[in-house]
Each structure stands twice: as C-alpha cells, then as structure tokens.
Design a protein around this motif. Structure first.
Motif: not given
Length: 337
Positions: A64-78, A80-92
């Motif tokens: 209801a807040a985001h007009n979509g279901l949450p993703s099971a994986a919130t991986d992204h590469i900011p 401003h960070l070097a390629p290959g440096w990434f963070v991982r977050g679950s659906i929780f």
C-alpha cells in the motif's frame, strides 16, 4: 483387653498397596502426558501461524505504501561505490518499518561495502533476534552469529536458462516464478495472475544446526562442481536424492541463520518438493537446488498465502499442487483442502 503393642500400631500402606498406587499413577501419567505434549505443540503451531500472519500483513502494508510487493533481494550497487562492492538485504529488511521496527530499520546502513556478507556497520542490527521470524517449535534459534529466521519467502523454483548475452555468447537468466522478485524490483499485485489465495508467500523452514552435527532435516549439502545452473527442479531432485552418506562431509549448517541476508540459503525456500520432503536439501552453493519448506511440527508446515491467510499444509500434499501454489502466474488448476 488389648496389649500395649497393639495400641501403638499406626495405620499405613502395605508394600503391595504402595506398589499398586505407584502403578496406577504411572498409568495415568502415561495417558495424560501425550495429551499435554500435543496441546503444547498445538499452541506452538498456532503461534507460528500467527507470526506468519503478521508478516503477510506487513507485506500488504508495504504494498500500500510503495505500490508493489517487496523484493526477496534488495541487492544494489550504490553508484558512488566501486563495482563489486555491494550490500545484501532480505525481504525482512524491507518489512521492518511495517513490523514496528522503525528504529532497527533506520540503524541499517546500505551505503557501505559488504565485508564477509554483513558490513561492520550492520553487524549489531544483524545480531538482533526478531520474535516474529521465529517458531517456538525450533530449538536451534539462538542468535549465532546473527539473528535467525524460521520463516522463508517463496521465490519459486529458482531455475535458470541460457539466453544470448548482450556482449556476445550466452549468460544464465533466472526463471523468476515466485511472487517476490529476486532482482530488487517491486512486483505489482496484478502480476500474480493465479490469484493471491492460490499463491504461497511464506512458509516455515527449520534453522540450520549452526556448526553442530549435520542434521538432514535442517541442514543442506553443497554440490559445487557437480551440477550447473541449467538444472531443472526435477533434475535437482534426482541429484539430491542420489547423494550418499559420504556427501555429508560437504554439509552446511548455516541455513536461516541470518534474517538480514537475501541469499536463498538464509531467507528463501523453493516449492520444488512437498514440505518436509525426504529428499535432502542440496544446492549449488547458496543458490539454486532443493530448499524445501520444513518445520518441527509433526506432519506439515504453516504457510502464508499472498492474500493474507495462513494455512496448514500436510507433508502428503501432491508435489504438483505444491509447485502450482508456488508460482504466481503458471495458470495451473489448484485443488486442495
């Protein structure tokens, strides 16, 4: 006239009477103990179901807040960070603000590089235990090294296929059939064409034994180097079913032992086989393979449907029916009680 000896005699049980009494009490305990244990397990099972109900309600609040279901994986590469440096977050992670965990959500920092899966800045948050993710029927849920989860998101069968690469040659593409995407996208409710009431959202899965003795009911076997990304769900069943006792040397005990992380080994399940399947979990590293729904409840698992309901599914459910419930738009007819 009575003698002094007779006057001093005290009433009491004979040895035979005492043995009979002890025997009766033992029989009564033997009859009532299973009933007490059954009642306690029923209460634990109800608590597990209620907690899944809270989670699926949080999913709807997120939608209801985001007009979509949450993703099971919130991986992204900011950027401003070097390629290959990434963070991982679950659906929780995405659901925290809707589970009355706003402060914990704000304590997470996903703009830092990952080190050993969890950036140092997020270690404290990762060690937090969230009761809503735990089932009291599982005795292995101590936070070591991070907070655990008995609830896993349905990400479909997690199969892959070869597709032409934009740089030439071929690459592997995920066949994304579950209700929650694994690429960070927010899936619209309209994309769940099988109907919310016919689509699995969450189910239970026992936490890994955490470095203890390998337990096939909760741990998994790594088969890196023995299979490839193109394997179908049925091929994985064949491979995992054929593993011998010596394969436990590759046993991994980390399943579900980090609610923060998005990798399937930590926060997802695959509806490839029915709940509590005799086919052992095995996979290509932390990714695809067999990762069945499993629980400490006798005979089945609780599972939250995408419509917000929570149902009990017996181990005996037909495999094709369970798979049909695991897809969002397969168009399969589903008949179950």
């Amino acid at each position: 006239m009575t003698s002094p000896r007779e006057n001093t005699r005290r009433p009491g049980f004979t040895l035979v009477e005492l043995l009979v009494t002890v025997g009766i009490i033992s029989v009564l305990v033997g009859l009532t103990l299973p009933a007490v244990q059954s009642a306690r397990e029923a209460a634990r099972r109800a608590r597990c179901a209620d907690r899944q109900r809270q989670l699926i309600q949080a999913v709807h609040a997120f939608e209801a807040a985001h007009n979509g279901l949450p993703s099971a994986a919130t991986d992204h590469i900011p950027l401003h960070l070097a390629p290959g440096w990434f963070v991982r977050g679950s659906i929780f992670v995405a659901l925290l603000p809707h589970l009355e965990q706003v402060a914990l959500s704000q304590a997470l920092n996903f703009e830092v590089p990952a080190v050993d899966l969890v950036p140092p800045a997020n270690v404290t948050a990762a060690t937090r235990t969230l009761d809503v993710l735990l089932c009291p029927s599982d005795p292995y849920t101590d936070a070591d090294p991070y907070g655990c989860t008995n609830v896993r998101a349905n990400v479909g069968l997690n199969e892959h296929r070869r597709v032409p690469s934009i740089r030439g040659g071929v690459s592997m593409e995920l066949i994304d059939t579950g209700p929650f995407s694994q690429n960070g996208l927010l899936r619209r409710v309209s994309e769940i064409r099988d109907g919310l009431s016919n689509t699995l959202a969450f189910s239970e899965k026992s936490v890994g034994s955490g470095g203890g003795r390998f337990d096939p009911s909760r741990d998994w076997i790594s088969v890196i180097g023995r299979y490839n990304y193109e394997a179908s769900a049925d091929e994985w069943i064949g491979l995992c079913s054929g593993l011998g006792p010596e394969s436990t040397a590759q046993g991994q005990t980390n399943g579900g032992r980090a609610w923060l992380l998005d990798l399937p080994v930590y926060s997802a399940f695959f509806p490839s086989v029915p709940p509590n399947s005799p086919v052992p979990d095995c996979s290509l590293g932390p990714y695809q393979g067999i990762r069945a729904a499993r629980s400490g409840h006798p005979g089945g698992v609780n599972a939250a449907m995408a419509d917000g309901s929570v149902r009990w599914f017996a181990d005996s459910i037909d495999q094709q029916t369970w798979r049909a419930l695991g897809t969002r738009s397969g168009g399969e007819p589903v008949t179950f009680e």
